[in-house]
Design a protein around this motif. Structure first.
Motif, short mmCIF file in Angstrom:
data_model
loop_
_atom_site.label_atom_id
_atom_site.label_comp_id
_atom_site.label_asym_id
_atom_site.label_seq_id
_atom_site.Cartn_x
_atom_site.Cartn_y
_atom_site.Cartn_z
N GLN A 337 0.81 -1.21 0.00
CA GLN A 337 0.00 0.00 0.00
C GLN A 337 0.84 1.27 0.00
O GLN A 337 0.53 2.23 -0.70
CB GLN A 337 -0.91 0.00 1.23
CG GLN A 337 -1.74 1.26 1.43
CD GLN A 337 -2.92 1.35 0.48
OE1 GLN A 337 -3.34 0.34 -0.06
NE2 GLN A 337 -3.43 2.55 0.29
N TYR A 338 1.94 1.29 0.77
CA TYR A 338 2.62 2.55 1.03
C TYR A 338 4.07 2.63 0.54
O TYR A 338 4.71 3.67 0.76
CB TYR A 338 2.59 2.84 2.54
CG TYR A 338 1.19 3.00 3.09
CD1 TYR A 338 0.41 4.09 2.72
CD2 TYR A 338 0.65 2.06 3.95
CE1 TYR A 338 -0.87 4.24 3.21
CE2 TYR A 338 -0.63 2.20 4.46
CZ TYR A 338 -1.39 3.30 4.09
OH TYR A 338 -2.66 3.44 4.58
N THR A 339 4.60 1.58 -0.05
CA THR A 339 5.98 1.64 -0.54
C THR A 339 6.00 1.35 -2.03
O THR A 339 4.98 1.00 -2.64
CB THR A 339 6.89 0.63 0.18
OG1 THR A 339 6.64 -0.69 -0.31
CG2 THR A 339 6.65 0.65 1.69
N ASP A 340 7.17 1.47 -2.61
CA ASP A 340 7.30 1.18 -4.05
C ASP A 340 7.68 -0.28 -4.30
O ASP A 340 8.03 -0.65 -5.42
CB ASP A 340 8.32 2.11 -4.70
CG ASP A 340 9.71 1.97 -4.10
OD1 ASP A 340 9.88 1.18 -3.15
OD2 ASP A 340 10.63 2.68 -4.57
N PHE A 341 7.63 -1.12 -3.26
CA PHE A 341 8.03 -2.53 -3.41
C PHE A 341 7.34 -3.26 -4.56
O PHE A 341 7.98 -4.04 -5.26
CB PHE A 341 7.79 -3.28 -2.09
CG PHE A 341 8.95 -3.17 -1.12
CD1 PHE A 341 10.08 -2.46 -1.42
CD2 PHE A 341 8.89 -3.82 0.11
CE1 PHE A 341 11.14 -2.37 -0.54
CE2 PHE A 341 9.94 -3.74 1.01
CZ PHE A 341 11.07 -3.01 0.68
N PRO A 342 6.03 -3.08 -4.79
CA PRO A 342 5.40 -3.87 -5.85
C PRO A 342 5.61 -3.33 -7.26
O PRO A 342 5.23 -4.01 -8.23
CB PRO A 342 3.91 -3.83 -5.47
CG PRO A 342 3.74 -2.57 -4.72
CD PRO A 342 5.04 -2.33 -4.00
N PHE A 343 6.18 -2.15 -7.42
CA PHE A 343 6.31 -1.58 -8.75
C PHE A 343 7.35 -2.35 -9.58
O PHE A 343 8.36 -2.83 -9.05
CB PHE A 343 6.68 -0.10 -8.67
CG PHE A 343 5.55 0.77 -8.20
CD1 PHE A 343 4.47 1.02 -9.03
CD2 PHE A 343 5.55 1.33 -6.94
CE1 PHE A 343 3.41 1.81 -8.61
CE2 PHE A 343 4.50 2.12 -6.51
CZ PHE A 343 3.42 2.36 -7.34
N LEU A 344 7.08 -2.42 -10.86
CA LEU A 344 7.92 -3.19 -11.77
C LEU A 344 9.07 -2.35 -12.30
O LEU A 344 8.90 -1.16 -12.61
CB LEU A 344 7.08 -3.72 -12.93
CG LEU A 344 5.99 -4.73 -12.53
CD1 LEU A 344 5.04 -4.97 -13.69
CD2 LEU A 344 6.61 -6.05 -12.08
N VAL A 345 10.23 -2.98 -12.41
CA VAL A 345 11.43 -2.32 -12.90
C VAL A 345 11.94 -3.10 -14.10
O VAL A 345 12.01 -4.34 -14.08
CB VAL A 345 12.52 -2.27 -11.81
CG1 VAL A 345 13.79 -1.64 -12.35
CG2 VAL A 345 12.02 -1.51 -10.60
N THR A 346 12.29 -2.38 -15.16
CA THR A 346 12.86 -3.04 -16.33
C THR A 346 14.31 -3.45 -16.06
O THR A 346 15.00 -2.81 -15.26
CB THR A 346 12.81 -2.11 -17.56
OG1 THR A 346 13.57 -0.93 -17.28
CG2 THR A 346 11.37 -1.71 -17.87
N LEU A 347 14.73 -4.50 -16.73
CA LEU A 347 16.09 -5.03 -16.55
C LEU A 347 16.82 -5.03 -17.88
O LEU A 347 16.23 -5.35 -18.92
CB LEU A 347 16.04 -6.44 -15.98
CG LEU A 347 15.30 -6.61 -14.65
CD1 LEU A 347 15.10 -8.09 -14.34
CD2 LEU A 347 16.06 -5.93 -13.52
N LYS A 348 18.08 -4.68 -17.84
CA LYS A 348 18.92 -4.72 -19.03
C LYS A 348 19.80 -5.95 -18.98
O LYS A 348 20.48 -6.21 -17.99
CB LYS A 348 19.78 -3.46 -19.11
CG LYS A 348 18.98 -2.17 -19.17
CD LYS A 348 19.90 -0.95 -19.15
CE LYS A 348 19.11 0.34 -19.15
NZ LYS A 348 19.99 1.54 -19.09
N GLU A 349 19.80 -6.71 -20.06
CA GLU A 349 20.59 -7.94 -20.11
C GLU A 349 21.87 -7.71 -20.89
O GLU A 349 21.87 -7.09 -21.95
CB GLU A 349 19.79 -9.07 -20.76
CG GLU A 349 20.55 -10.39 -20.78
CD GLU A 349 19.82 -11.49 -21.53
OE1 GLU A 349 20.17 -12.67 -21.35
OE2 GLU A 349 18.90 -11.15 -22.30
N GLU A 350 22.96 -8.21 -20.35
CA GLU A 350 24.24 -8.16 -21.04
C GLU A 350 25.13 -9.27 -20.48
O GLU A 350 25.34 -9.36 -19.27
CB GLU A 350 24.91 -6.80 -20.84
CG GLU A 350 26.19 -6.64 -21.66
CD GLU A 350 26.76 -5.24 -21.56
OE1 GLU A 350 27.89 -5.04 -22.05
OE2 GLU A 350 26.10 -4.35 -20.99
N ASN A 351 25.63 -10.10 -21.38
CA ASN A 351 26.48 -11.23 -20.99
C ASN A 351 25.80 -12.12 -19.94
O ASN A 351 26.42 -12.55 -18.96
CB ASN A 351 27.83 -10.73 -20.45
CG ASN A 351 28.61 -9.95 -21.49
OD1 ASN A 351 28.53 -10.24 -22.69
ND2 ASN A 351 29.35 -8.94 -21.04
#
Length: 739
Positions: A337-351
């Protein structure tokens, strides 16, 4: 003859103690002068009582009775009529301290300046110049443009030699220097500095209004003397909104972290003592046995500047025990409810490894909405798809009035259940690179991470949640393999065993305190509190220390709960009538926006400390970064000024008045067209920012107003640099700038 019986009264009057009898036998009536007693009696006489307080930065605002006789303060005493806060709370009174009880000594101190004083060498030059010049402006010009005269009065700084002058001649001198500077170099070469307005709103506003009206910038103060914790606006977007000190009494578990309450919060210290009597446990985290340590049940004598390591280790324990080993429902609900814990973050792949990118937002998922790049997305378990919760950053500015935090989709307003973690829903377990900044060199930690693949606009995108990335960063063992600490005894970042050689605190104590803090939050529904002070705000990158500490109150769902969360008592003092005050102080009723600059950047350049920088950016840059754009810190400040990220004064190498005239000559007819002209000059490299060449005499600040502060002596970080490069006087600087 029979002796007459003495009366009972006579017997009582003659009943003396041995000492009294002895004194009575050997003393006679004296006629010595006792007029001296009148001095003492007169000390406490008064003809009226005035209610007042003290404009100081302890934020106590204690109410005092001021006893006055013939217009002179004779003494002060605490007011004892504060309104009750109810039968379940202790009263605020008594409020006061010895500093307040002796404030009249400050008022009538012989050290207080009552008249204008000027260096003898300067006032003598000024008087002579006035006699031989046709006007004050020419008189000042004859001094400041004469190298020998200018050097003479500048080198007299810091060596006494003040002489009393008349107000008329001093005001004329100051006015002449200001007008000369404005005409030749520009109004933004005149600068003002004054501390927190809440100490004295009228005094601060009077000076800042003057600076705004003459076009001079005002420098910030919080960042310069490390008062305001930058982590607060970073996390919550506000200055430092914290509870009233009486809320300490509502707490069940308190950690005083870098805050010496009895010394710096004397009027409120009784709330901490009363909380203990009520049953609250108190932990003192302080390198020394401070006054606050005597309130504590446990004292963690931490090594100076290592608070971040301790906080990270406590966070590791809480996440491991209360989020992974056992799922604490209250903590998880709060986090969603009150933190950004559930928000999705994009990931960059390399090697075959990943690094965290940016938030996945509404624009990425094809959601047509205003400010779509400011509305991060979550994964809704109810619909098994993306959702944009109501109340994100973009919601605040889209004009719909739906910026309250609610777990509903901002479009459909249907309830959503954001997924906290991709674990159990992942498409793969990957390895994420975590930057690790250490005293023995920066390196990369490779931690396991549950990753979800999604198709967006025909492209495969990897995502995970903030919660998953946080667990990876803390090194929490989730049973998914990878380079994860096996237990609390594994000396890998950020375990209790890892912090022990850094902080000097036994890992067993860290585990104990962290578990107690979290368990109390469960038992009391969030009444676990950390009273934070400036003791941990005066270190390099202190914002990261603070954020590690503040994570603890968020992890246990304490922020926003009475008796819980963080209570910061340095820099939380505010102006209540802020809008009206700003209009006056920044001269909004007269013209455009005020010129405000962060003091740290200003003094870094004005005192030439940038020239002595011997630590390259590469030593501070993230080990994940390929290369650093620049090698020197100053270049990033220049970049920030050029891109408009930070205001910088003086702004341009040319006088702003001359620039305006140039624009008018080129055909500009209004302010917008003037702005276009100046932007074109910058694009074509015909105009430069002053910060690009701070040692050019065209770019020097020329006049510095300081009021309500002791800037050079007590707040001048790098005192000798100030003396040499800002004031141009004798100094003890022993290192070279290696120019």
């Amino acid at each position: 003859m029979k002796k007459k019986k003495k009366s009972p009264i006579f017997r009582r009057l003659n009943y003396f103690s041995p000492i009294e009898r002895h004194s009575n036998q050997h003393s006679q009536t004296t006629y010595e002068d006792r007029d001296w007693e009148d001095v003492y009696r007169n000390r406490w006489q008064h003809d009226k009582v005035v209610r007042s307080t003290h404009g100081v930065n302890c934020t106590g605002s204690c109410s005092w009775n001021i006893y006055v006789k013939n217009g002179i303060v004779t003494w002060e005493g605490q007011r004892l009529d504060y309104p009750s806060t109810g039968p379940d709370m202790p009263d605020f009174e008594p409020r006061g301290c010895p500093r307040g009880a002796s404030f009249s000594w400050y008022i009538y101190s012989p050290l207080r300046v009552k008249y204008p004083y000027v260096r003898g060498v300067l006032i003598q030059m000024w008087r002579e110049a006035l006699n031989s010049s046709k006007n004050p402006l020419e008189a000042w010009k004859s001094i400041v443009e004469n190298p020998e005269k200018a050097k003479a009065y500048k080198q007299a700084r810091g060596k006494g030699g003040f002489v009393r002058a008349e107000w008329s001649e001093v005001l004329k001198l100051i006015s002449a220097s200001l007008l000369y500077t404005i005409a030749k170099y520009g109004p933004d070469r005149n600068v003002g500095f004054s501390p927190i307005p809440a100490m004295s709103m009228l005094s601060h506003a009077a000076g800042s209004r003057f600076m705004s009206l003459i076009g001079g910038p005002m420098l910030s103060f919080y960042d310069w003397y490390a008062d305001l914790p930058p982590a607060s606006p970073q996390i919550w977007g506000d200055q430092t909104d914290v509870p009233e000190s009486s809320d300490w009494y509502n707490s069940g578990y308190i950690m005083t972290w870098g805050s010496n309450v009895p010394l710096t919060r004397t009027p409120d210290a009784h709330f901490l003592a009363e909380a203990r009597y009520k049953g609250a446990k108190v932990i003192s985290i302080s390198p020394d046995f401070a006054e606050s340590s005597k309130f504590s049940d446990d004292w963690l004598s931490i090594r100076q500047g290592t608070d971040g390591a301790l906080a990270m280790a406590m966070g590791h324990v809480i996440l491991q025990d209360f989020y992974v080993n056992q799922k604490t429902e209250r903590f998880i609900d709060y986090a969603k409810q009150y933190t950004d814990f559930p928000f999705l973050v994009t990931l960059k792949e390399e090697n075959r490894t990943f690094t965290a990118g940016r938030f996945l937002h509404a624009k990425d998922i094809g959601r047509a909405t205003e400010h779509d790049e400011w509305k991060p997305a979550v994964w809704d378990e109810d619909t098994d798809g993306f959702a944009i919760p109501q109340g994100t950053m973009g919601s605040r500015w889209d004009g719909k009035g739906k910026w309250n935090l609610r777990m509903v989709d901002e479009d459909s307003e249907k309830p959503i259940t954001p997924r906290l973690s991709m674990l159990g829903y992942e498409d793969m377990i990957g390895t994420v690179n975590i930057p690790y900044f250490s005293h023995d060199g920066n390196k990369v930690l490779e931690r396991p991470l549950p990753i979800k693949k999604v198709i967006l606009n025909g492209e495969e995108v990897f995502v995970s949640t903030v919660f998953d990335l946080t667990l990876a960063n803390y090194g929490v063992n989730r049973g998914i393999g990878g380079q994860t600490p096996a237990s609390f005894d594994d000396p890998e970042p950020f375990t209790p065993a890892w912090q022990e050689p850094i902080t000097g605190i036994k890992s067993e104590m860290v585990i104990k305190i962290a578990r107690e803090f979290a368990q109390n939050a469960i038992d009391t529904e969030g009444r676990s509190m950390i009273i934070v002070g400036a003791g941990i705000n005066h270190w390099f990158n202190s914002d990261t220390i603070y954020r590690a500490v503040l994570n603890l109150v968020l992890l246990v769902g304490a922020q926003g709960v009475n008796g819980g969360g963080w209570a910061h008592y340095v820099g939380q003092e505010k102006l209540r009538p802020a809008e009206g005050w700003q209009t006056i102080a920044m001269a909004k009723d007269w013209g455009g926006p005020a010129k405000l600059q962060n003091g740290t950047s200003f003094f870094y350049f004005a005192t030439d400390q940038w020239r002595y920088e011997d630590q390259e950016i590469s030593g501070l840059a993230s080990p994940i970064a390929k290369t650093s754009r620049y090698k020197h810190h100053a270049d990033y400040n220049v970049l920030a000024a050029r891109l408009g990220w930070l205001p910088s004064y003086p702004t341009f190498e040319k006088n702003g008045i001359d620039l305006y005239k140039e624009a008018e000559k080129a055909g500009a007819e209004n302010a917008q067209q003037v702005g276009i002209y100046i932007a074109r000059q910058l694009e074509e490299k015909k105009l430069k920012f002053s910060i690009e060449d701070p040692d050019n005499e065209k770019n020097f600040p020329r006049n510095l107003f300081v009021w309500r502060a002791n800037l050079i002596s007590s707040s001048g970080k790098g005192h000798e640099y100030f003396l040499k490069h800002l004031l141009g006087t004798t100094n003890g600087l022993m290192n070279d700038d290696q120019d």
